[in-house]
Scaffold this active site. Structure first.
Site, PDB file in Angstrom:
ATOM      1  N   HIS A   1       0.825  -1.208   0.000  1.00  0.00           N
ATOM      2  CA  HIS A   1       0.000   0.000   0.000  1.00  0.00           C
ATOM      3  C   HIS A   1       0.860   1.260   0.000  1.00  0.00           C
ATOM      4  CE1 HIS A   1      -3.688  -2.289   1.024  1.00  0.00           C
ATOM      5  NE2 HIS A   1      -4.164  -1.349   0.258  1.00  0.00           N
TER       6      HIS A   1
ATOM      7  N   GLU B   1      -0.155 -14.835 -18.268  1.00  0.00           N
ATOM      8  CA  GLU B   1       0.970 -14.533 -17.375  1.00  0.00           C
ATOM      9  C   GLU B   1       1.658 -15.799 -16.874  1.00  0.00           C
ATOM     10  OE1 GLU B   1      -0.446 -12.216 -14.044  1.00  0.00           O
ATOM     11  OE2 GLU B   1      -2.319 -13.289 -13.924  1.00  0.00           O
TER      12      GLU B   1
ATOM     13  N   ASP C   1       4.217 -11.206 -13.807  1.00  0.00           N
ATOM     14  CA  ASP C   1       4.281 -12.618 -13.454  1.00  0.00           C
ATOM     15  C   ASP C   1       4.931 -13.457 -14.556  1.00  0.00           C
ATOM     16  OD1 ASP C   1       3.236 -13.007 -10.834  1.00  0.00           O
ATOM     17  OD2 ASP C   1       1.314 -12.324 -11.593  1.00  0.00           O
TER      18      ASP C   1
ATOM     19  N   CYS D   1      -0.838  -5.509 -19.459  1.00  0.00           N
ATOM     20  CA  CYS D   1      -1.053  -4.684 -18.276  1.00  0.00           C
ATOM     21  C   CYS D   1       0.093  -4.824 -17.281  1.00  0.00           C
ATOM     22  CB  CYS D   1      -2.383  -5.039 -17.613  1.00  0.00           C
ATOM     23  SG  CYS D   1      -2.523  -6.779 -17.206  1.00  0.00           S
TER      24      CYS D   1
HETATM   25  C1  PEP Z   1       1.151  -8.953 -14.045  1.00  0.00           C
HETATM   26  O1  PEP Z   1       1.418 -10.015 -13.495  1.00  0.00           O
HETATM   27  O2  PEP Z   1       1.827  -8.466 -14.977  1.00  0.00           O
HETATM   28  C2  PEP Z   1      -0.016  -8.153 -13.618  1.00  0.00           C
HETATM   29  C3  PEP Z   1      -0.399  -7.097 -14.277  1.00  0.00           C
HETATM   30  O3  PEP Z   1      -0.664  -8.522 -12.489  1.00  0.00           O
HETATM   31  P1  PEP Z   1      -0.117  -8.331 -10.998  1.00  0.00           P
HETATM   32  O4  PEP Z   1       1.056  -7.381 -11.066  1.00  0.00           O
HETATM   33  O5  PEP Z   1      -1.242  -7.790 -10.222  1.00  0.00           O
HETATM   34  O6  PEP Z   1       0.277  -9.712 -10.618  1.00  0.00           O
HETATM   35 MG    MG Z   2      -0.018 -11.003 -12.321  1.00  0.00          MG
END
Ligand code: PEP
Ligand code: MG
Length: 580
Positions: free
Chosen positions: A191, A433, A457, A504
């Site tokens: 956070h 991922e 990931d 993302c």
């Molecule tokens: C990722 O794994 O790239 C992703 C966007 O999800 P998080 O970072 O929440 O695991």
């Molecule tokens: Mg992820």
């Protein structure tokens, strides 16, 4: 001069003097008391608890108005500690037995609890140690009549150095007096890191040795973009970073002018540039940075830092609010990605040896359809309000995806029976991922409308490099040829199957990589709001044909370093201002 590396938490460069925040132990005087004085000491404790409660409530109020209610609710756990009856009883007994001042007894009792909590298997209790530690310091200061440690009233601009910072402490910071902050512990998804980005204060976390290697008053440089801290820099280095800082500020100023312009290359190739959020409150900042929607709403944050589970109604409200604010642009809601480094403490799940490879994300949702269905109902109900899409995290193959879609279908049937409206044509996507999903994505394309590549990931699984372990951070290479091949494969397969492909993961928001991904044909870039303007500038500075030619060359290279160097050189050619 010494450089230490950590996890980049919020971008930007700051140069200034180090101020240690609350790292020294509070000095507690010890004095004996008479039995008759026990009640006086108890009264002092009650007063200190009331005062502490008032202070926490006032921070909550500030948090709610500055950052929104969700951020303020994080402090509810602090209030629970203050109200703990068993703690109070132990202190009363301790006072009677030891006949010493209440500061000593209070400190001993709380420390004993902290020790037990920090060793427990129970994730929820372990997570609470930071809250209890924060409360311990506040109560002791109030008992001793000391000013609460605060970052709100700093007289001159400083760089805050701390072992850790609680969200309440981070929230007191202001750009005016806190140039940047660095901490020994904490990860990218803490956070504290999230708030640093919201407050737009450069930050590096997870440095491990910051409080050991930096000394009070040292002059330091914080590079929140790269995750580096330079201790005691020489004049030349300071000059270099001052230039970097001016360049960063100037670029940011210029970039905000791009807010309403499309993410389009010089030769007219358009992509979607959207933003990642963790909480609904972040939407205004996202829109101010010119996002064309939300490409990832990490809904698991609705489940964290609380003692109960979010109800269907509460989730509906959160999704509805975001959909409403962002429409007509789309919002991609990711179903909960709990586990890994984000724990659902309410259910007291046992801790795992390899949580990132364990009972996480869609695996957890499929095993707990009761919770999954609540979330799906909330998402579907909110889908009539705006332009919602949804996606599943950590899909590892066709079977999981089909099972998730079956449950979605069952929930839709249920809503239909109940006469509750929802958008039946809501687009569903899969996050790619896990390497197995990436390599078999051809089997999954018919089940979804889009893929969203989660490189945070994907990289850790493909390269076998724990994404939160600082010791092996040098191996975490988005430019590794294996990663580039996997990503290109997913994009090519998606397009051959007529579905769009987005990304993302943080990789999409790094300028040289954004250019490469553009060349690979990525359709959607979802990045953290602060990265958004610079990525748009990269896209608007190149010809799509140039980016494609970069991909061709890069795919011939053998190492991540070679790729990185080639990309930097290529970006420099087209957008020199964006490269140092
Ligand atoms: C990722 O794994 O790239 C992703 C966007 O999800 P998080 O970072 O929440 O695991
Ligand atoms: Mg992820």
């Amino acid at each position: 001069m010494n450089v230490i590396k950590g996890i980049p938490a919020a971008p930007g460069v700051a140069i200034g003097k180090a101020l240690f925040f609350d790292s020294e132990e509070i000095n507690i005087p010890r004095r004996s008391i008479e039995a008759a004085q026990v009640s006086i000491e108890l009264f002092r404790l009650e007063e200190a608890l009331i005062k502490t409660r008032r202070q926490i409530l006032s921070i909550q109020k500030k948090l709610a108005s500055d950052l929104g209610q969700e951020h303020a609710d994080i402090l509810n756990a602090h209030l629970l500690v203050l109200e703990d009856q068993s703690l109070r009883e132990e202190i009363i007994n301790g006072l009677k037995e030891q006949l010493v001042n209440v500061e000593v007894v209070f400190n001993d009792v709380v420390r004993r609890h902290l020790k037990v909590f920090s060793k427990t298997e129970d994730e929820y209790l372990r997570e609470r140690t930071a809250d209890i530690e924060d409360v311990r310091r506040r109560v002791l200061r109030n008992l001793l009549g000391q000013q609460p440690a605060t970052l709100a009233s700093l007289q001159e601009p400083v760089i805050v150095v701390a072992r850790d910072l609680s969200p309440s402490e981070t929230a007191q910071m202001h750009k005016r007096n806190v140039l940047a902050f660095v901490t020994d512990i904490g990860g990218r998804t803490s956070h504290t890191a999230i708030m640093a980005k919201s407050l737009e204060i450069p930050a590096v976390v997870g440095l491990e040795v910051a409080t050991r290697n930096i000394h009070k008053g040292d002059s330091i440089i914080v590079d929140g973009t790269r995750g580096e801290v330079v201790i005691d820099p020489d004049a030349q280095t300071i000059q270099r970073y001052e230039m970097e800082q001016r360049r960063y500020q100037e670029i940011n100023r210029q970039l905000l002018h791009l807010k309403d312009l499309p993410a389009e290359t010089l030769d007219g190739h358009r992509v979607v540039l959207s933003a990642n959020i963790e909480l609904p409150d972040e939407v205004p900042s996202v829109l101010a940075h010119g996002a064309q929607g939300i490409g990832l709403f990490r809904t698991e944050f609705l489940y964290l830092n609380r003692t109960d589970l979010p109800s269907e109604e509460e989730q509906f409200e959160a999704y509805r609010t975001v959909a409403e604010r962002v429409k007509p642009n789309s919002v991609i809601i990711r179903t909960m990605d709990l586990g890994g480094d984000k724990f659902l403490s309410q259910l007291h799940l046992p801790s795992e040896m390899n949580p990132f490879m364990g009972w996480r994300a869609i695996r957890f949702s499929l095993a707990r359809p009761d919770l999954f269905r609540i979330q799906l109902r909330a998402i579907l109900r909110a889908s009539v309000v705006g332009n919602l899409k949804m996606m599943y995290p950590m899909i590892s193959g066709f079977e999981e995806l089909r099972r998730a879609n079956e449950i979605l279908q069952e929930v839709k049937d249920e809503l239909r029976r109940e006469g509750i409206p929802f958008a039946d044509n809501l687009d569903v996507g899969a996050m790619i991922e896990v390497p197995s999903a990436a390599l078999s994505c051809d089997t999954m394309a018919s089940e979804v409308k889009f893929f969203s590549i989660g490189t945070n990931d994907l990289i850790q699984y493909a390269l076998a490099v724990d994404r939160v372990n600082e010791k092996i951070a040098y191996l975490y290479e988005p430019t590794h040829p294996a990663i580039l091949r996997i990503i290109k494969h997913v994009i090519d397969v998606g397009h051959a199957s007529n579905i769009w492909v987005g990304m993302c993961g943080e990789m999409a928001g790094e300028p040289p990589l954004s250019m490469l991904l553009l060349g690979m044909g990525l359709d959607e870039f979802s990045v953290s709001p602060v990265q958004l303007p610079i990525v748009k500038q990269v896209i608007r500075s190149v010809e799509h044909s140039f980016a494609k030619s970069v991909v061709e060359e890069v795919m011939k290279l053998r190492t991540g370093k070679e790729v990185e160097a080639f990309l930097m050189a290529s970006l420099k050619q087209v957008a020199p201002a964006l490269v140092e």
